[in-house]
Design an enzyme around this catalytic site. Structure first.
Site, mmCIF file in Angstrom:
data_model
loop_
_atom_site.group_PDB
_atom_site.id
_atom_site.type_symbol
_atom_site.label_atom_id
_atom_site.label_comp_id
_atom_site.label_asym_id
_atom_site.label_seq_id
_atom_site.Cartn_x
_atom_site.Cartn_y
_atom_site.Cartn_z
ATOM 1 N N CYS A 25 -29.643 -3.428 15.940
ATOM 2 C CA CYS A 25 -28.663 -3.261 14.848
ATOM 3 C C CYS A 25 -29.379 -3.351 13.505
ATOM 4 O O CYS A 25 -29.133 -2.560 12.592
ATOM 5 C CB CYS A 25 -27.586 -4.353 14.920
ATOM 6 N N CYS A 90 -2.432 -3.763 -24.995
ATOM 7 C CA CYS A 90 -1.672 -2.618 -24.486
ATOM 8 C C CYS A 90 -2.383 -2.029 -23.277
ATOM 9 O O CYS A 90 -3.457 -2.494 -22.883
ATOM 10 C CB CYS A 90 -1.489 -1.559 -25.569
ATOM 11 N N CYS A 93 -6.046 -1.002 -23.362
ATOM 12 C CA CYS A 93 -7.009 -2.104 -23.211
ATOM 13 C C CYS A 93 -7.303 -2.343 -21.731
ATOM 14 O O CYS A 93 -8.455 -2.570 -21.332
ATOM 15 C CB CYS A 93 -6.463 -3.391 -23.832
ATOM 16 N N ASP A 500 7.067 -7.838 18.305
ATOM 17 C CA ASP A 500 6.604 -8.624 19.436
ATOM 18 C C ASP A 500 7.818 -9.385 19.956
ATOM 19 O O ASP A 500 8.774 -9.621 19.204
ATOM 20 C CB ASP A 500 5.509 -9.585 18.972
ATOM 21 N N ASP A 701 3.482 -12.881 15.369
ATOM 22 C CA ASP A 701 3.278 -14.255 14.931
ATOM 23 C C ASP A 701 2.071 -14.415 14.022
ATOM 24 O O ASP A 701 1.824 -15.486 13.492
ATOM 25 C CB ASP A 701 3.178 -15.211 16.119
ATOM 26 N N ASP A 705 -1.268 -11.675 17.531
ATOM 27 C CA ASP A 705 -1.056 -10.251 17.278
ATOM 28 C C ASP A 705 -1.881 -9.721 16.116
ATOM 29 O O ASP A 705 -1.603 -8.633 15.610
ATOM 30 C CB ASP A 705 0.433 -10.001 16.984
#
Length: 822
Positions: A25, A90, A93, A500, A701, A705
């Site tokens: 990797c 404003c 800015c 769920d 929950d 999940d």
């Protein structure tokens, strides 16, 4: 791969890299990073999880390096912090500050909010940080500081000082501007008297406009301060010249001190009203901060002591009397009570609590004296996390705001150009439209001033953030935490909500309903429970906990378990009293080639009743069957019906067998069901629905999940407050009441509606106001906008969008649905 020749000018950066599983990797990352033009050297350390890169910043940016690594599937963690930005007046800015921050090497994202005066910055700490941010913004006239805490007293003190200064200038401008106007129109004061009255208004009350103009112009740009300063100065100095040198002017009787003073007065009035309205928009945050108790009564060495909340440690015993706020998150150690959690969860009814139950800091102890063992303190507390999430949401932007930001970036210079053009066109070509009382110069000057004053980029800048502030704040009051403006905007596209089952549509607390002993087994019901509860006591699954509770209620003692193994979505295995045990659903038993043919009809009958069957095998022989059921939440059917009325399809997604899933679905009116889905497969179901071109919200929950929540367009975590995983979702519902889902959708839609109304008003106002002030309608209709009315209109435009956003405070919760269902 050979790196390019080292340049005399290069930068070095060390990037943390997560997700590498082996040395190959690291090699892949090195190869890809070195392939980027401008990279001189790249060394990736697998063990240290870091990448050290030398590169030429004029050719390749650090952001490109990060993107290169992330495209390979690895993560480069960055720091995200909120900072306080001062000096913005404003929307132009905001645009300038964002561009400057995003242009810094190491900054991947920057989002600036005018209403909250905050900047959310995502950056690489190894390359940049607060000193670089400060240096960059100081160059363009702004300052930036880190926001250390949501209740920072220094921030509050600075804001109060600014408000007091604004009030003082307003109250000085009020009598002087009225006196100047009356002296000009009704009493015909001498010019020198009007000059004396107008001067303190121009140079003390309006000093902030000059300071702002100098700051911006000295850094090469202009903002709203310049429009006001140039417009009022034109009127004031023209009038002053007439006062001192009347013989040099054709209309020596016409002075405009009343114009300059009334403009400043009206702009200050507008800013004062705007500040008050913005303060009301952030009421929710102030209320949440105000809930935090400052002191706690603790038990130490047998004595009661009152100490500051900051001195508490995890494990301390806190004493809470009836009527007091619970100072910290914790667990009740002794006694029982009822607790009012409405300020955190939005639920109006008190919740009964006993020893062992969790409590939320800042909730109110209603009836009994309790002792609470502190668990989560400071920034880890539920209330602190809620405040943090609300602040992040209020500082975010909806994508619809991007157009307004782009317009604001060129707005002020465009207005100055239009005002100047209008002046010259009227001065050189407007004489034929004027009466004898008006000189070409004075008339053209009034046109110039009106255009400069009426243009208002503030309304554009406030349109989105004020609505988000009020909407997310109202949501927090109702226990609905919406993470960002982007989520608010996306909620309007929802056409599918996936639920769920366990703990979401149902109570999440199973109870044992049936126990059957196999004919060939010699065990009694109590013995079957003893073995089953012994095996399940190490499991956190709701079904396993139901068996353990049933054994405890029957006062059945459990045994020690060895070699315990949990198979999520299937069951458990282990050794109890020297006997090999297997407990789980039919899919689990099939994998182990266990024969449960005796129970097939029984399992089907139980499933049709919405019950879940768990089969028990001891030494590979069938011992018994234990069935448990989880009752539906009382609001489930009503909420599903409401969603369907909103033309949103509802889907049930569960690991239960098809029979149980269909039984539950029929009870609540759900037609589309996905059953026997393992936790890791739920994400694939969400992907499938998205491939069908559906815009999907997943309700779960927030813990088991989390992959599905992340995969959905909008993840909605439904929890009980202390258990909710706030980071796993786009919307977090502190309460377990399902009607909060309706609240979240309706509140999001109403908030987006307010944003669209505000942006329409801001664009419409400027589109109509600038031509009106420029005299476009004067030749044909005789309609002309005087500078004072232009100032009033400009101030009203900013205040109106804030007031319109404040109407969201009237949003009513759907909790009545919940009560009607009971």
């Amino acid at each position: 791969m050979t790196s390019p020749t080292l340049s005399s000018r290069y930068s070095e950066i060390s990037l943390p890299v997560k997700g590498m599983s082996c040395a190959s990797c690291a090699s892949r990352i090195e190869k890809m990073v070195l392939s980027q033009e401008g990279v001189l050297e790249a060394n990736v350390n697998f063990a240290a999880e870091s990448a050290h890169v030398q590169f030429q910043p004029e050719i390749v940016s650090s952001n490109v390096l990060v993107e290169t690594i992330e495209k390979l599937g690895f993560e480069v963690p960055q720091m995200k912090k909120q900072f306080a930005v001062s000096g913005m007046t404003c929307a132009s800015c905001v645009n300038r500050v964002e561009k400057r921050l995003k242009g810094l090497n190491g900054v991947s994202h920057a989002e600036v909010n005018l209403a909250t005066e905050r900047a959310d910055i995502e950056y690489l700490p190894s390359l940049t940080g607060l000193p670089e941010f400060q240096s960059a913004l100081q160059e363009i006239g702004f300052s930036i500081e880190e926001v250390k805490s949501v209740s920072n007293s220094e921030d509050t003190k600075t804001q109060n000082q600014g408000l007091h200064s604004l009030k003082a200038r307003f109250w000085v401008a009020l009598p002087l501007s009225i006196a100047t106007m009356l002296g000009s129109m009704a009493f015909q004061f001498p010019h020198w008297v009007l000059l004396v009255l107008a001067t303190p208004v121009q140079f003390w009350c309006g000093w902030q406009f000059y300071v702002g103009t100098w700051k911006t112009m000295s850094h090469g740009y202009t903002d709203m301060n310049a429009l006001i300063a140039i417009g009022t100065s034109s009127a004031y100095f023209y009038s002053a010249l007439i006062t001192f040198f009347p013989n040099y002017f054709q209309s020596a009787d016409a002075v405009y001190f009343d114009t300059s003073t009334m403009i400043i007065f009206l702009v200050l009035l507008g800013r004062l009203l705007e500040a008050r309205a913005k303060g009301q928009a952030s009421d929710a945050i102030h209320k949440l901060i105000g809930m935090q108790p400052r002191l706690a009564r603790v038990e130490q060495d047998g004595e009661e002591k009152e100490i500051p909340i900051e001195e508490l440690s995890a494990g301390d015993i806190v004493l809470v009397r009836p009527g007091e706020r619970i100072p910290v998150d914790g667990v009740i150690a002794e006694n029982s009570t009822s607790v009012d959690e409405s300020m955190v969860t939005g639920e109006s009814l008190p919740v009964e609590k006993k020893a062992g139950d969790p409590v939320i800091g800042a909730s109110i102890n209603k009836t009994g004296f309790i002792k609470v063992r502190a668990t989560r303190l400071g920034q880890d507390s539920i209330l602190a996390q809620i405040i943090k999430l609300v602040e992040q949401a209020q500082g975010s932007k909806a994508p619809v705001q991007r157009l307004a930001d782009k317009v604001a970036g060129i707005f002020v210079p465009a207005v100055i150009a239009i005002a100047s053009l209008a002046f010259f066109l009227w001065y050189f070509g407007g004489a034929s439209f004027l009466t004898g009382e008006d000189s070409s110069f004075s008339f053209s000057l009034m046109i110039f001033i009106s255009v400069m004053i009426i243009a208002c980029p503030c309304a554009l800048g406030l349109a989105t953030p004020t609505a988000i502030m009020v909407g997310t704040g109202k949501g927090a009051e109702l226990g609905v935490l919406i993470k960002s403006g982007s989520t608010l905007e996306q909620m309007q596209n929802l056409d599918t909500v996936v639920f769920d089952k366990t703990g979401t549509l149902t109570q999440g607390r199973f109870e044992v309903t049936d126990i059957f002993i196999h004919p060939d087994s010699k065990l009694s019901v109590e013995e079957l429970l003893k073995f089953s509860a012994s095996l399940e006591k190490g499991s956190e699954h709701p079904l396993g906990q139901a068996i353990v509770r049933e054994a405890a209620q029957r006062k059945v003692k459990t045994l020690e378990v060895e070699n315990f193994q949990a198979h999520p979505g299937f069951g458990v295995r282990g050794t109890v009293d020297g006997k090999d045990m297997l407990l789980g659903n039919s899919s689990h038993l099939k994998q182990h080639e266990a024969d449960f043919s005796h129970w097939e009809n029984q399992i089907q009958e139980l499933s049709n009743k919405g019950k879940t069957a768990m089969l028990v095998f001891i030494e590979n022989r069938p011992a018994g069957l234990i069935a448990a059921a989880d009752s539906l939440k009382p609001q489930a059917k009503t909420v599903v019906s409401r969603l369907q009325d909103m033309e949103i399809k509802v889907v049930l997604l569960t690991g239960d067998n098809a029979g149980t899933a269909k039984a539950i679905a029929q009870q609540v009116g759900i037609q589309e069901v996905y059953a026997e889905v393992l936790p890791e497969q739920k994400q694939e179901v969400i992907k499938k629905l998205k491939e069908e071109k559906r815009f999907v919200a997943m309700v779960g929950d927030g813990i088991n999940d989390s992959p599905a929540l992340a995969e959905a367009h909008i993840g909605i975590a439904l929890g009980s407050g202390t258990d909710v995983a706030m980071e796993a979702s786009d919307v977090t519902l502190i309460s377990s009441d399902l009607t909060s889902i309706i609240d979240a959708i309706e509140l999001s839609r109403q908030t987006l509606g307010k944003i669209k109304q505000n942006l329409f008003w801001a664009f419409f106002y400027n589109s109509l106001g600038i031509p009106l002030a420029a005299g476009v309608f004067y030749p044909a209709y005789g309609i002309l906008l005087q500078p004072m009315f232009a100032a009033a209109a400009m101030s009203f435009s900013s205040v109106s969008v804030v007031l319109n956003s404040l109407l969201l405070k009237r949003f009513k919760s759907n909790r009545a649905l919940s009560e009607a269902s009971l």
